[in-house]
Design a protein around this motif. Sequence first.
Motif, PDB file in Angstrom:
ATOM      1  N   ARG A 105       0.817  -1.200   0.000  1.00 33.41           N
ATOM      2  CA  ARG A 105       0.000   0.000   0.000  1.00 33.41           C
ATOM      3  C   ARG A 105       0.860   1.262   0.000  1.00 33.41           C
ATOM      4  NH1 ARG A 105      -5.379   1.161   1.486  1.00 33.41           N
ATOM      5  NH2 ARG A 105      -5.674   3.383   1.947  1.00 33.41           N
TER       6      ARG A 105
ATOM      7  N   LEU B 165      -5.335   2.024  -3.919  1.00 30.54           N
ATOM      8  CA  LEU B 165      -4.656   1.631  -2.685  1.00 30.54           C
ATOM      9  C   LEU B 165      -5.396   0.517  -1.962  1.00 30.54           C
ATOM     10  CD1 LEU B 165      -3.435   5.054  -1.209  1.00 30.54           C
ATOM     11  CD2 LEU B 165      -2.219   3.438  -2.677  1.00 30.54           C
TER      12      LEU B 165
ATOM     13  N   SER C 232      -3.986  -3.372  -1.485  1.00 27.02           N
ATOM     14  CA  SER C 232      -3.886  -3.870  -0.114  1.00 27.02           C
ATOM     15  C   SER C 232      -4.541  -5.249  -0.001  1.00 27.02           C
ATOM     16  CB  SER C 232      -4.568  -2.898   0.855  1.00 27.02           C
ATOM     17  OG  SER C 232      -3.897  -1.651   0.871  1.00 27.02           O
TER      18      SER C 232
END
Length: 266
Positions: A181, A237, A241
Amino acid sequence: MDEQTLIGALLGLLEGLTEFIPVSSTAHLLLAGHFLGFQSTGRTFEVLIQLGAVLAILSVYFTRLTTLAMQLPSSAKARRFVFSILLAFLPAAVIGVIAHDFIKTVLFETPLLICIVLILGGFVLMAVDRLKREPIYTDVMDYPPSLAFKIGLFQCLAMIPGTSRSGSTIAGALLMGTDKRSAAEFSFFLAMPTMAGAFAYDLYKNYALLSFDDVTTITVGFIMAFISGVFVVRGLLDFVSRHGFMVFAWWRIIVGTAGLVGLWLT
Protein backbone atom coordinates in the motif's frame (compact mmCIF):
# COMPACT_ATOMS: atom_id res chain seq x y z
CA MET A 1 -16.30 14.96 -33.21
CA ASP A 2 -13.83 14.02 -35.96
CA GLU A 3 -11.85 10.78 -36.01
CA GLN A 4 -8.63 12.33 -34.67
CA THR A 5 -10.41 13.88 -31.71
CA LEU A 6 -12.29 10.65 -30.99
CA ILE A 7 -9.03 8.71 -30.95
CA GLY A 8 -7.58 11.40 -28.65
CA ALA A 9 -10.51 10.90 -26.25
CA LEU A 10 -10.05 7.12 -26.26
CA LEU A 11 -6.32 7.42 -25.66
CA GLY A 12 -6.93 9.95 -22.87
CA LEU A 13 -9.28 7.48 -21.20
CA LEU A 14 -6.60 4.81 -21.57
CA GLU A 15 -3.98 7.13 -20.06
CA GLY A 16 -6.03 7.82 -16.95
CA LEU A 17 -6.89 4.15 -16.46
CA THR A 18 -3.29 2.93 -16.77
CA GLU A 19 -1.04 5.74 -15.49
CA PHE A 20 -1.11 4.78 -11.82
CA ILE A 21 -1.19 1.01 -12.13
CA PRO A 22 2.02 -0.88 -12.96
CA VAL A 23 1.18 -1.69 -16.59
CA SER A 24 2.86 1.24 -18.42
CA SER A 25 0.44 3.85 -19.71
CA THR A 26 2.99 4.95 -22.31
CA ALA A 27 3.17 1.44 -23.74
CA HIS A 28 -0.62 1.25 -23.95
CA LEU A 29 -0.83 4.65 -25.65
CA LEU A 30 1.93 3.92 -28.15
CA LEU A 31 0.63 0.46 -29.05
CA ALA A 32 -2.98 1.65 -29.32
CA GLY A 33 -1.85 4.60 -31.42
CA HIS A 34 0.22 2.33 -33.62
CA PHE A 35 -2.66 -0.02 -34.42
CA LEU A 36 -5.17 2.86 -34.76
CA GLY A 37 -2.85 4.74 -37.11
CA PHE A 38 -2.56 7.69 -34.71
CA GLN A 39 0.64 9.73 -34.98
CA SER A 40 0.91 12.79 -32.77
CA THR A 41 3.15 15.72 -33.66
CA GLY A 42 6.55 15.10 -32.11
CA ARG A 43 4.97 12.43 -29.91
CA THR A 44 3.80 15.26 -27.67
CA PHE A 45 0.26 13.97 -27.14
CA GLU A 46 1.44 10.92 -25.18
CA VAL A 47 3.37 13.16 -22.76
CA LEU A 48 1.18 16.25 -22.49
CA ILE A 49 -2.05 14.45 -21.58
CA GLN A 50 -0.27 13.14 -18.48
CA LEU A 51 -1.02 16.52 -16.90
CA GLY A 52 -4.64 15.39 -16.69
CA ALA A 53 -3.54 12.41 -14.62
CA VAL A 54 -1.41 14.69 -12.42
CA LEU A 55 -4.43 16.89 -11.73
CA ALA A 56 -6.38 13.75 -10.86
CA ILE A 57 -3.92 13.04 -8.02
CA LEU A 58 -3.97 16.67 -6.91
CA SER A 59 -7.76 16.69 -6.73
CA VAL A 60 -7.98 13.45 -4.73
CA TYR A 61 -5.07 14.36 -2.44
CA PHE A 62 -5.91 18.07 -2.16
CA THR A 63 -6.73 17.98 1.56
CA ARG A 64 -3.66 15.93 2.41
CA LEU A 65 -1.37 18.12 0.32
CA THR A 66 -2.80 21.26 1.92
CA THR A 67 -2.25 19.82 5.39
CA LEU A 68 1.29 18.85 4.45
CA ALA A 69 2.02 22.37 3.19
CA MET A 70 0.71 23.89 6.42
CA GLN A 71 2.91 21.57 8.48
CA LEU A 72 6.15 22.44 6.66
CA PRO A 73 7.17 25.39 8.87
CA SER A 74 6.74 23.45 12.12
CA SER A 75 7.20 19.76 11.29
CA ALA A 76 10.60 18.24 10.58
CA LYS A 77 8.84 15.05 9.46
CA ALA A 78 6.87 16.94 6.81
CA ARG A 79 10.00 18.71 5.56
CA ARG A 80 11.87 15.40 5.38
CA PHE A 81 9.05 13.85 3.35
CA VAL A 82 8.97 16.70 0.82
CA PHE A 83 12.77 16.56 0.57
CA SER A 84 12.56 12.79 0.00
CA ILE A 85 10.08 13.22 -2.86
CA LEU A 86 12.27 15.85 -4.53
CA LEU A 87 15.34 13.65 -4.05
CA ALA A 88 13.55 10.69 -5.62
CA PHE A 89 12.51 12.90 -8.55
CA LEU A 90 16.05 14.11 -9.26
CA PRO A 91 17.50 11.06 -11.14
CA ALA A 92 14.60 10.91 -13.62
CA ALA A 93 14.79 14.68 -14.16
CA VAL A 94 18.48 14.53 -15.06
CA ILE A 95 18.24 11.45 -17.29
CA GLY A 96 15.02 12.68 -18.88
CA VAL A 97 16.65 15.91 -20.03
CA ILE A 98 19.80 14.18 -21.27
CA ALA A 99 18.02 11.34 -23.11
CA HIS A 100 14.83 13.17 -24.16
CA ASP A 101 15.45 13.12 -27.91
CA PHE A 102 16.61 9.48 -27.94
CA ILE A 103 13.56 8.39 -25.96
CA LYS A 104 11.10 10.22 -28.23
CA THR A 105 12.68 9.42 -31.60
CA VAL A 106 13.95 5.86 -31.00
CA LEU A 107 12.31 4.13 -28.03
CA PHE A 108 8.84 5.59 -28.67
CA GLU A 109 9.04 4.37 -32.26
CA THR A 110 9.89 0.72 -31.49
CA PRO A 111 6.64 -1.19 -30.78
CA LEU A 112 8.44 -4.56 -30.80
CA LEU A 113 10.65 -3.44 -27.90
CA ILE A 114 7.60 -2.11 -26.05
CA CYS A 115 5.80 -5.46 -26.29
CA ILE A 116 8.85 -7.41 -25.11
CA VAL A 117 9.40 -5.06 -22.16
CA LEU A 118 5.73 -5.35 -21.20
CA ILE A 119 6.01 -9.13 -21.03
CA LEU A 120 9.33 -9.19 -19.17
CA GLY A 121 8.06 -6.57 -16.74
CA GLY A 122 5.00 -8.71 -16.09
CA PHE A 123 7.16 -11.64 -14.98
CA VAL A 124 9.29 -9.35 -12.80
CA LEU A 125 6.18 -7.85 -11.16
CA MET A 126 4.82 -11.35 -10.61
CA ALA A 127 8.02 -12.41 -8.84
CA VAL A 128 8.11 -9.27 -6.69
CA ASP A 129 4.45 -9.66 -5.72
CA ARG A 130 5.15 -13.19 -4.49
CA LEU A 131 7.93 -12.11 -2.15
CA LYS A 132 7.21 -13.14 1.43
CA ARG A 133 8.96 -10.70 3.71
CA GLU A 134 7.97 -8.61 6.68
CA PRO A 135 7.82 -4.94 5.59
CA ILE A 136 10.08 -2.44 7.34
CA TYR A 137 8.22 0.65 6.14
CA THR A 138 4.41 0.92 6.06
CA ASP A 139 3.95 4.72 6.00
CA VAL A 140 5.31 6.96 3.22
CA MET A 141 5.96 9.69 5.79
CA ASP A 142 8.52 7.39 7.43
CA TYR A 143 10.52 6.66 4.26
CA PRO A 144 14.08 7.92 4.84
CA PRO A 145 15.66 10.09 2.11
CA SER A 146 18.14 7.35 1.24
CA LEU A 147 15.30 4.93 0.49
CA ALA A 148 13.45 7.57 -1.52
CA PHE A 149 16.53 8.23 -3.65
CA LYS A 150 16.93 4.51 -4.40
CA ILE A 151 13.28 4.31 -5.43
CA GLY A 152 13.96 7.30 -7.69
CA LEU A 153 16.74 5.36 -9.36
CA PHE A 154 14.30 2.54 -10.06
CA GLN A 155 11.92 5.07 -11.60
CA CYS A 156 14.55 5.82 -14.25
CA LEU A 157 13.93 2.35 -15.72
CA ALA A 158 10.60 3.74 -16.93
CA MET A 159 12.45 5.78 -19.56
CA ILE A 160 12.09 2.58 -21.59
CA PRO A 161 8.44 2.46 -22.77
CA GLY A 162 6.75 -0.63 -21.43
CA THR A 163 8.58 -0.63 -18.11
CA SER A 164 5.99 1.53 -16.28
CA ARG A 165 6.85 4.45 -14.03
CA SER A 166 4.56 3.24 -11.27
CA GLY A 167 5.66 -0.36 -11.79
CA SER A 168 9.37 0.37 -11.47
CA THR A 169 8.92 2.55 -8.38
CA ILE A 170 6.58 0.07 -6.70
CA ALA A 171 8.83 -2.91 -7.46
CA GLY A 172 11.88 -1.01 -6.23
CA ALA A 173 10.11 0.00 -3.03
CA LEU A 174 8.92 -3.56 -2.33
CA LEU A 175 12.41 -4.96 -2.87
CA MET A 176 13.74 -2.51 -0.28
CA GLY A 177 11.29 -3.38 2.45
CA THR A 178 8.07 -1.43 2.05
CA ASP A 179 4.54 -2.80 2.11
CA LYS A 180 2.36 -2.81 -1.01
CA ARG A 181 0.00 0.00 0.00
CA SER A 182 2.69 2.53 0.94
CA ALA A 183 4.74 1.59 -2.15
CA ALA A 184 1.77 2.46 -4.37
CA GLU A 185 1.11 5.66 -2.42
CA PHE A 186 4.74 6.80 -2.69
CA SER A 187 4.42 6.23 -6.42
CA PHE A 188 1.44 8.63 -6.40
CA PHE A 189 3.42 11.36 -4.67
CA LEU A 190 6.47 10.85 -6.89
CA ALA A 191 4.26 11.05 -9.97
CA MET A 192 3.39 14.69 -9.22
CA PRO A 193 6.81 16.29 -9.84
CA THR A 194 7.88 13.65 -12.38
CA MET A 195 4.89 13.96 -14.69
CA ALA A 196 4.57 17.72 -14.25
CA GLY A 197 8.26 18.07 -15.11
CA ALA A 198 7.91 15.84 -18.18
CA PHE A 199 4.91 17.89 -19.30
CA ALA A 200 6.72 21.22 -18.90
CA TYR A 201 9.92 20.08 -20.61
CA ASP A 202 8.15 18.41 -23.54
CA LEU A 203 5.95 21.46 -24.06
CA TYR A 204 9.06 23.68 -24.01
CA LYS A 205 10.76 21.47 -26.61
CA ASN A 206 7.80 21.08 -28.97
CA TYR A 207 5.30 23.92 -28.51
CA ALA A 208 6.33 25.54 -31.80
CA LEU A 209 5.40 22.36 -33.71
CA LEU A 210 1.83 22.16 -32.42
CA SER A 211 -1.13 23.19 -34.57
CA PHE A 212 -4.69 24.08 -33.54
CA ASP A 213 -5.83 20.51 -34.31
CA ASP A 214 -3.07 19.14 -32.07
CA VAL A 215 -4.15 21.40 -29.21
CA THR A 216 -7.78 20.30 -29.58
CA THR A 217 -6.87 16.60 -29.53
CA ILE A 218 -4.54 17.08 -26.55
CA THR A 219 -7.21 19.01 -24.64
CA VAL A 220 -9.80 16.26 -25.14
CA GLY A 221 -7.26 13.61 -24.15
CA PHE A 222 -6.28 15.66 -21.10
CA ILE A 223 -9.89 15.89 -19.89
CA MET A 224 -10.50 12.17 -20.33
CA ALA A 225 -7.23 11.34 -18.55
CA PHE A 226 -8.28 13.51 -15.60
CA ILE A 227 -11.73 11.93 -15.27
CA SER A 228 -10.57 8.32 -15.51
CA GLY A 229 -7.48 9.01 -13.40
CA VAL A 230 -9.62 10.21 -10.47
CA PHE A 231 -11.43 6.87 -10.30
CA VAL A 232 -8.19 4.89 -10.39
CA VAL A 233 -6.45 6.98 -7.70
CA ARG A 234 -9.46 6.69 -5.38
CA GLY A 235 -9.62 2.90 -5.60
CA LEU A 236 -6.09 1.63 -6.22
CA LEU A 237 -4.66 1.63 -2.68
CA ASP A 238 -7.49 -0.43 -1.25
CA PHE A 239 -7.30 -2.80 -4.22
CA VAL A 240 -3.57 -3.53 -3.89
CA SER A 241 -3.89 -3.87 -0.11
CA ARG A 242 -6.35 -6.74 -0.66
CA HIS A 243 -5.18 -8.29 -3.94
CA GLY A 244 -1.58 -7.22 -4.57
CA PHE A 245 -0.23 -6.72 -8.09
CA MET A 246 -0.68 -10.15 -9.67
CA VAL A 247 -3.60 -9.11 -11.88
CA PHE A 248 -1.47 -6.30 -13.32
CA ALA A 249 1.40 -8.70 -14.00
CA TRP A 250 -0.89 -10.96 -16.01
CA TRP A 251 -2.39 -7.97 -17.80
CA ARG A 252 1.09 -6.86 -18.92
CA ILE A 253 1.86 -10.33 -20.26
CA ILE A 254 -1.46 -10.57 -22.12
CA VAL A 255 -1.19 -7.09 -23.67
CA GLY A 256 2.45 -7.60 -24.62
CA THR A 257 1.69 -10.96 -26.22
CA ALA A 258 -1.33 -9.55 -28.07
CA GLY A 259 0.87 -6.72 -29.31
CA LEU A 260 3.47 -9.16 -30.66
CA VAL A 261 0.75 -11.13 -32.45
CA GLY A 262 -0.68 -7.92 -33.89
CA LEU A 263 2.73 -6.79 -35.13
CA TRP A 264 3.34 -10.18 -36.72
CA LEU A 265 -0.02 -10.15 -38.48
CA THR A 266 0.39 -6.61 -39.78
